[in-house]
Motif scaffolding. Structure first.
Motif, PDB file in Angstrom:
ATOM      1  N   LYS A  58       0.828  -1.251  -0.082  1.00  0.00           N
ATOM      2  CA  LYS A  58       0.245   0.113   0.001  1.00  0.00           C
ATOM      3  C   LYS A  58       0.928   0.927  -0.086  1.00  0.00           C
ATOM      4  CE  LYS A  58      -3.941  -1.986   2.332  1.00  0.00           C
ATOM      5  NZ  LYS A  58      -4.696  -1.969   3.504  1.00  0.00           N
ATOM      6  N   LEU A  59       0.236   2.264  -0.534  1.00  0.00           N
ATOM      7  CA  LEU A  59       1.110   3.715  -0.704  1.00  0.00           C
ATOM      8  C   LEU A  59      -0.069   4.834  -0.199  1.00  0.00           C
ATOM      9  CD1 LEU A  59       3.260   4.805  -3.617  1.00  0.00           C
ATOM     10  CD2 LEU A  59       1.116   6.417  -2.897  1.00  0.00           C
ATOM     11  N   VAL A  60       0.516   5.695   0.217  1.00  0.00           N
ATOM     12  CA  VAL A  60      -0.405   6.922   0.838  1.00  0.00           C
ATOM     13  C   VAL A  60       0.384   8.248   0.253  1.00  0.00           C
ATOM     14  CG1 VAL A  60      -1.439   8.015   2.562  1.00  0.00           C
ATOM     15  CG2 VAL A  60      -1.639   5.739   2.570  1.00  0.00           C
ATOM     16  N   CYS A  61      -0.275   8.897  -0.269  1.00  0.00           N
ATOM     17  CA  CYS A  61       0.540  10.496  -0.872  1.00  0.00           C
ATOM     18  C   CYS A  61      -0.353  11.377  -0.104  1.00  0.00           C
ATOM     19  CB  CYS A  61       0.189  10.329  -2.179  1.00  0.00           C
ATOM     20  SG  CYS A  61       0.991  11.956  -2.752  1.00  0.00           S
ATOM     21  N   THR A  62       0.379  12.198   0.729  1.00  0.00           N
ATOM     22  CA  THR A  62      -0.270  13.400   1.395  1.00  0.00           C
ATOM     23  C   THR A  62       0.742  14.550   1.178  1.00  0.00           C
ATOM     24  OG1 THR A  62      -1.145  14.134   3.344  1.00  0.00           O
ATOM     25  CG2 THR A  62       1.052  12.938   3.475  1.00  0.00           C
ATOM     26  N   GLY A  63       0.107  15.749   1.151  1.00  0.00           N
ATOM     27  CA  GLY A  63       0.541  16.981   0.944  1.00  0.00           C
ATOM     28  C   GLY A  63       0.361  17.574  -0.203  1.00  0.00           C
ATOM     29  N   GLY A  64      -0.194  16.861  -1.259  1.00  0.00           N
ATOM     30  CA  GLY A  64      -0.551  17.591  -2.718  1.00  0.00           C
ATOM     31  C   GLY A  64      -1.475  18.558  -2.480  1.00  0.00           C
ATOM     32  N   LYS A  65      -1.709  19.481  -3.404  1.00  0.00           N
ATOM     33  CA  LYS A  65      -2.346  20.612  -3.455  1.00  0.00           C
ATOM     34  C   LYS A  65      -3.506  20.414  -4.508  1.00  0.00           C
ATOM     35  CE  LYS A  65      -0.304  23.333  -0.547  1.00  0.00           C
ATOM     36  NZ  LYS A  65      -0.700  23.787   0.689  1.00  0.00           N
ATOM     37  N   SER A  66      -3.460  19.286  -5.291  1.00  0.00           N
ATOM     38  CA  SER A  66      -4.314  18.961  -6.165  1.00  0.00           C
ATOM     39  C   SER A  66      -4.270  17.461  -6.565  1.00  0.00           C
ATOM     40  CB  SER A  66      -4.215  19.685  -7.469  1.00  0.00           C
ATOM     41  OG  SER A  66      -3.118  19.423  -8.082  1.00  0.00           O
ATOM     42  N   SER A  67      -5.274  17.050  -7.336  1.00  0.00           N
ATOM     43  CA  SER A  67      -5.184  15.394  -7.355  1.00  0.00           C
ATOM     44  C   SER A  67      -3.996  15.329  -8.517  1.00  0.00           C
ATOM     45  CB  SER A  67      -6.526  15.015  -8.114  1.00  0.00           C
ATOM     46  OG  SER A  67      -7.058  15.614  -9.167  1.00  0.00           O
TER      47      SER A  67
END
Length: 227
Positions: A58-67
């Motif tokens: 599994k991977l989680v991405c956080t901190g982005g300002k847009s998809s």
């Protein structure tokens, strides 16, 4: 008044189990201390996001300002892993788990009056514990944090349109009660756009099933990401 997207949290599955120790040596700057945290943390500079990798794949991405930033980050880390001979799924299905946004109503609020207006059964307001008023909306299913300064935080949305509907709803409720003038109702956000549905791989389960799962580790505060 505009709605500003502060953080987009998304998840996906890269397919097979991952050897995080090996990956930690391959990714320059990666942080991996299983005694402190079960996942590997990798902070990207462009776009400025944080990637969490788990042994389960599994991977989680956080901190982005847009998809689009989220998608670019996941594509970039996938390419780096493949370059290091790590077998990962190409074009994984990406699911947005949470969008955090802020807005300013442009007027100070008496939160005691707001609590009574919105209904004490629908709000949580304990100024001794937390300076903001928590308002939970069932449709769309989001949480709004209102502050006496008029600033507002919206969290829990998975689609931009749900975010916009929730902010419109609170704006009109306050306006109808005479607590906010009509021209102070926030505008809909310009983005982010919804990710395309053409990808076809495994989806991450909705709820956590182990300490590896995303809901226990997607906190932008813990990662040092701005929210």
């Amino acid at each position: 008044m505009r709605i500003r997207i502060e953080n987009v949290v998304a998840s996906t599955s890269l397919g097979p189990e991952l050897d995080l120790l090996t990956i930690a040596f391959q990714l320059d700057g990666a942080e991996y201390d299983p005694a402190q945290f079960p996942g590997l943390i990798y902070r990207m500079k462009d776009p400025k996001t944080a990637i969490l990798l788990f042994h389960s794949g599994k991977l989680v991405c956080t901190g982005g300002k847009s998809s689009s930033q989220v998608e670019r980050s996941i594509q970039a880390i996938s390419a780096q892993l493949r370059k290091g001979k790590v077998p990962v799924v190409r074009n994984p299905k990406i699911e947005i788990q949470n969008i955090v946004a802020t807005s300013d109503l442009g007027s100070e609020l008496d939160l005691n009056i707001v609590a009574v207006t919105l209904g004490l059964d629908r709000v949580e307001y304990e100024p001794e514990q937390f300076p903001g008023l928590v308002y939970r909306i069932d449709d769309p299913r989001v949480v709004l944090l209102l502050f006496s300064s008029g600033k507002m935080v919206c969290t829990g949305a998975r689609r931009p349109r749900d975010l916009a509907l929730a902010v419109e709803k609170i704006g009109h409720e306050l306006q109808s009660a005479g607590l906010l003038s009509l021209n102070q109702v926030p505008e809909r956000p310009a983005g982010p756009k919804v990710l395309p549905r053409r990808r076809t791989t495994l989806a991450v389960p909705d709820g956590p099933t182990s300490p590896d799962d995303l809901e226990a580790v997607a906190s932008p505060i813990r990662l040092g990401a701005a929210t």
